[in-house]
Design a protein around this motif. Structure first.
Motif, PDB file in Angstrom:
ATOM      1  N   LEU A   1       0.837  -1.308   0.200  1.00 41.86           N
ATOM      2  CA  LEU A   1       0.044  -0.066  -0.065  1.00 41.86           C
ATOM      3  C   LEU A   1       0.885   1.295  -0.089  1.00 41.86           C
ATOM      4  O   LEU A   1       0.401   2.225  -0.757  1.00 41.86           O
ATOM      5  N   GLN A   2       2.080   1.258   0.843  1.00 35.19           N
ATOM      6  CA  GLN A   2       2.868   2.290   0.900  1.00 35.19           C
ATOM      7  C   GLN A   2       3.506   2.666  -0.562  1.00 35.19           C
ATOM      8  O   GLN A   2       3.866   3.709  -0.835  1.00 35.19           O
ATOM      9  N   ASP A   3       3.742   1.482  -1.317  1.00 39.39           N
ATOM     10  CA  ASP A   3       4.222   1.862  -2.487  1.00 39.39           C
ATOM     11  C   ASP A   3       3.405   2.519  -3.463  1.00 39.39           C
ATOM     12  O   ASP A   3       3.980   3.287  -4.519  1.00 39.39           O
TER      13      ASP A   3
ATOM     14  N   ILE B   1     -15.888  -6.144   1.146  1.00 36.77           N
ATOM     15  CA  ILE B   1     -15.796  -5.047   0.677  1.00 36.77           C
ATOM     16  C   ILE B   1     -14.388  -4.554   0.891  1.00 36.77           C
ATOM     17  O   ILE B   1     -13.747  -3.844  -0.088  1.00 36.77           O
ATOM     18  N   ALA B   2     -13.741  -4.561   2.113  1.00 35.06           N
ATOM     19  CA  ALA B   2     -12.580  -4.173   2.525  1.00 35.06           C
ATOM     20  C   ALA B   2     -11.487  -5.299   1.687  1.00 35.06           C
ATOM     21  O   ALA B   2     -10.441  -4.588   1.336  1.00 35.06           O
ATOM     22  N   CYS B   3     -11.976  -6.195   1.695  1.00 24.73           N
ATOM     23  CA  CYS B   3     -10.938  -7.434   0.685  1.00 24.73           C
ATOM     24  C   CYS B   3     -10.875  -6.728  -0.602  1.00 24.73           C
ATOM     25  O   CYS B   3      -9.922  -6.788  -1.245  1.00 24.73           O
ATOM     26  N   LEU B   4     -12.085  -6.600  -0.955  1.00 24.48           N
ATOM     27  CA  LEU B   4     -11.913  -6.257  -2.661  1.00 24.48           C
ATOM     28  C   LEU B   4     -11.368  -4.881  -2.768  1.00 24.48           C
ATOM     29  O   LEU B   4     -10.559  -4.487  -3.764  1.00 24.48           O
ATOM     30  N   VAL B   5     -11.497  -3.794  -1.854  1.00 25.92           N
ATOM     31  CA  VAL B   5     -10.795  -2.432  -1.934  1.00 25.92           C
ATOM     32  C   VAL B   5      -9.045  -2.575  -2.021  1.00 25.92           C
ATOM     33  O   VAL B   5      -8.297  -2.146  -2.578  1.00 25.92           O
ATOM     34  N   LEU B   6      -8.829  -3.474  -0.890  1.00 27.18           N
ATOM     35  CA  LEU B   6      -7.365  -3.981  -0.798  1.00 27.18           C
ATOM     36  C   LEU B   6      -6.620  -4.561  -1.948  1.00 27.18           C
ATOM     37  O   LEU B   6      -5.601  -4.122  -2.350  1.00 27.18           O
ATOM     38  N   ILE B   7      -7.734  -5.536  -2.422  1.00 33.65           N
ATOM     39  CA  ILE B   7      -6.952  -6.123  -3.560  1.00 33.65           C
ATOM     40  C   ILE B   7      -6.871  -5.284  -5.092  1.00 33.65           C
ATOM     41  O   ILE B   7      -6.019  -5.228  -5.658  1.00 33.65           O
ATOM     42  N   TYR B   8      -7.723  -4.166  -5.060  1.00 28.43           N
ATOM     43  CA  TYR B   8      -7.782  -3.275  -5.988  1.00 28.43           C
ATOM     44  C   TYR B   8      -6.569  -2.463  -6.053  1.00 28.43           C
ATOM     45  O   TYR B   8      -5.609  -2.072  -7.015  1.00 28.43           O
ATOM     46  N   PHE B   9      -5.975  -1.975  -4.565  1.00 25.86           N
ATOM     47  CA  PHE B   9      -5.150  -1.116  -4.320  1.00 25.86           C
ATOM     48  C   PHE B   9      -3.852  -1.803  -4.576  1.00 25.86           C
ATOM     49  O   PHE B   9      -2.854  -1.513  -5.241  1.00 25.86           O
ATOM     50  N   TRP B  10      -3.782  -3.087  -4.268  1.00 24.77           N
ATOM     51  CA  TRP B  10      -2.592  -3.995  -4.384  1.00 24.77           C
ATOM     52  C   TRP B  10      -2.413  -4.039  -5.801  1.00 24.77           C
ATOM     53  O   TRP B  10      -1.038  -4.469  -6.209  1.00 24.77           O
ATOM     54  N   CYS B  11      -3.367  -3.833  -6.584  1.00 24.72           N
ATOM     55  CA  CYS B  11      -3.135  -4.213  -8.185  1.00 24.72           C
ATOM     56  C   CYS B  11      -2.488  -2.919  -8.880  1.00 24.72           C
ATOM     57  O   CYS B  11      -2.249  -3.200 -10.029  1.00 24.72           O
TER      58      CYS B  11
ATOM     59  N   GLY C   1       1.674   4.741  -2.489  1.00 21.10           N
ATOM     60  CA  GLY C   1       1.277   6.191  -1.849  1.00 21.10           C
ATOM     61  C   GLY C   1       0.152   6.023  -0.834  1.00 21.10           C
ATOM     62  O   GLY C   1      -0.342   7.284  -0.285  1.00 21.10           O
ATOM     63  N   ARG C   2      -0.399   5.169  -0.492  1.00 17.34           N
ATOM     64  CA  ARG C   2      -1.545   4.939   0.739  1.00 17.34           C
ATOM     65  C   ARG C   2      -0.860   4.765   1.981  1.00 17.34           C
ATOM     66  O   ARG C   2       0.173   4.096   1.961  1.00 17.34           O
ATOM     67  N   ASP C   3      -1.601   4.958   3.089  1.00 18.31           N
ATOM     68  CA  ASP C   3      -0.929   4.682   4.342  1.00 18.31           C
ATOM     69  C   ASP C   3      -1.058   3.047   4.506  1.00 18.31           C
ATOM     70  O   ASP C   3      -2.007   2.663   4.235  1.00 18.31           O
ATOM     71  N   GLY C   4      -0.161   2.531   5.000  1.00 19.05           N
ATOM     72  CA  GLY C   4       0.015   1.305   5.330  1.00 19.05           C
ATOM     73  C   GLY C   4      -0.902   0.504   6.311  1.00 19.05           C
ATOM     74  O   GLY C   4      -1.170  -0.284   6.504  1.00 19.05           O
ATOM     75  N   LYS C   5      -1.504   1.910   7.334  1.00 20.29           N
ATOM     76  CA  LYS C   5      -2.306   1.277   8.388  1.00 20.29           C
ATOM     77  C   LYS C   5      -3.613   1.050   7.875  1.00 20.29           C
ATOM     78  O   LYS C   5      -4.436   0.599   8.605  1.00 20.29           O
ATOM     79  N   LEU C   6      -3.860   1.056   6.484  1.00 18.07           N
ATOM     80  CA  LEU C   6      -5.203   0.669   6.039  1.00 18.07           C
ATOM     81  C   LEU C   6      -5.358  -0.851   6.285  1.00 18.07           C
ATOM     82  O   LEU C   6      -6.440  -1.461   6.329  1.00 18.07           O
ATOM     83  N   ILE C   7      -4.334  -1.462   6.272  1.00 18.08           N
ATOM     84  CA  ILE C   7      -4.123  -2.993   6.369  1.00 18.08           C
ATOM     85  C   ILE C   7      -5.015  -3.593   7.783  1.00 18.08           C
ATOM     86  O   ILE C   7      -5.499  -4.583   7.901  1.00 18.08           O
ATOM     87  N   TRP C   8      -4.811  -2.615   8.692  1.00 23.27           N
ATOM     88  CA  TRP C   8      -5.612  -2.644   9.952  1.00 23.27           C
ATOM     89  C   TRP C   8      -6.990  -2.921   9.754  1.00 23.27           C
ATOM     90  O   TRP C   8      -7.710  -3.796  10.419  1.00 23.27           O
ATOM     91  N   ILE C   9      -7.791  -2.486   8.684  1.00 21.10           N
ATOM     92  CA  ILE C   9      -9.196  -2.418   8.558  1.00 21.10           C
ATOM     93  C   ILE C   9      -9.459  -3.651   8.173  1.00 21.10           C
ATOM     94  O   ILE C   9     -10.411  -4.543   8.604  1.00 21.10           O
ATOM     95  N   PHE C  10      -8.651  -4.472   7.324  1.00 16.91           N
ATOM     96  CA  PHE C  10      -8.852  -5.716   6.795  1.00 16.91           C
ATOM     97  C   PHE C  10      -8.362  -6.756   7.912  1.00 16.91           C
ATOM     98  O   PHE C  10      -9.705  -7.590   8.207  1.00 16.91           O
ATOM     99  N   ILE C  11      -7.567  -6.634   9.175  1.00 14.63           N
ATOM    100  CA  ILE C  11      -7.385  -7.611  10.008  1.00 14.63           C
ATOM    101  C   ILE C  11      -8.567  -7.191  11.084  1.00 14.63           C
ATOM    102  O   ILE C  11      -9.062  -8.373  11.599  1.00 14.63           O
TER     103      ILE C  11
END
Length: 167
Positions: free
Chosen positions: A75-77, A130-140, A79-89
């Motif tokens: 996520l940081q690559d 929804i959180a999973c789909l948003v993160l997958i979109y960001f990771w791609c 330009g997003r904040d890496g703390k967004l991963i906590w939403i998923f967890i």
């Protein structure tokens, strides 16, 4: 593609960057880590079926932090904040706890527990999806080609070479 290079990438992430949320990681390095993690999870699930031990659950729990660290650095690559991963967890944890409570309440209340917990479980699982789909979109998404707030661009991971891209 060299399977040994992919395994070396996986081993390096798990041993040297266990829960490292600092810096950036490129798309290919991230997705090859996900591939290796998925393959090892399948092996653990097969062994679980043969031994009747909760090996898949233990493996998933053991690799939760390295996977979260990789997800945050990916996520940081972009330009997003890496703390967004906590939403998923946190959403995954809440989903599991509420589902467990709903299953346990079935023994006390019977079918009425589905009327009470059913919509709640569905709503929380929908939020998790929804959180999973948003993160997958960001990771791609492609990473920032220049340095950003999280550091310089990561080295390019080439699975055809056995040399790791970063120490």
């Amino acid at each position: 593609m060299d399977p040994q290079a992919i395994f070396d990438n996986y081993r390096r992430v798990v041993t040297q960057h266990y829960f490292d949320m600092a810096g950036r990681v490129g798309r290919s390095e991230f997705w090859y880590f996900v591939l290796a993690n998925f393959v090892f999870y399948i092996v653990a699930a097969i062994l679980q079926r043969l031994t009747f031990l909760p090996l898949a659950a233990l493996y998933a729990l053991a690799t939760l932090l390295p996977a979260a660290g990789m997800g945050a650095r990916r996520l940081q690559d972009i330009g997003r904040d890496g703390k967004l991963i906590w939403i998923f967890i946190i959403a995954g944890f809440i989903s599991q706890v509420i589902s467990l409570i709903a299953m346990m309440s079935f023994f006390a209340l019977g079918f009425l527990s589905f009327l009470f917990f059913g919509p709640l479980v569905m709503l929380i699982n929908l939020a998790f999806l929804i959180a999973c789909l948003v993160l997958i979109y960001f990771w791609c998404q492609p990473g920032d080609p220049n340095a950003n707030a999280y550091g310089p661009p990561p080295p390019v991971f080439d699975p055809s070479r056995r040399v790791s891209p970063a120490p």
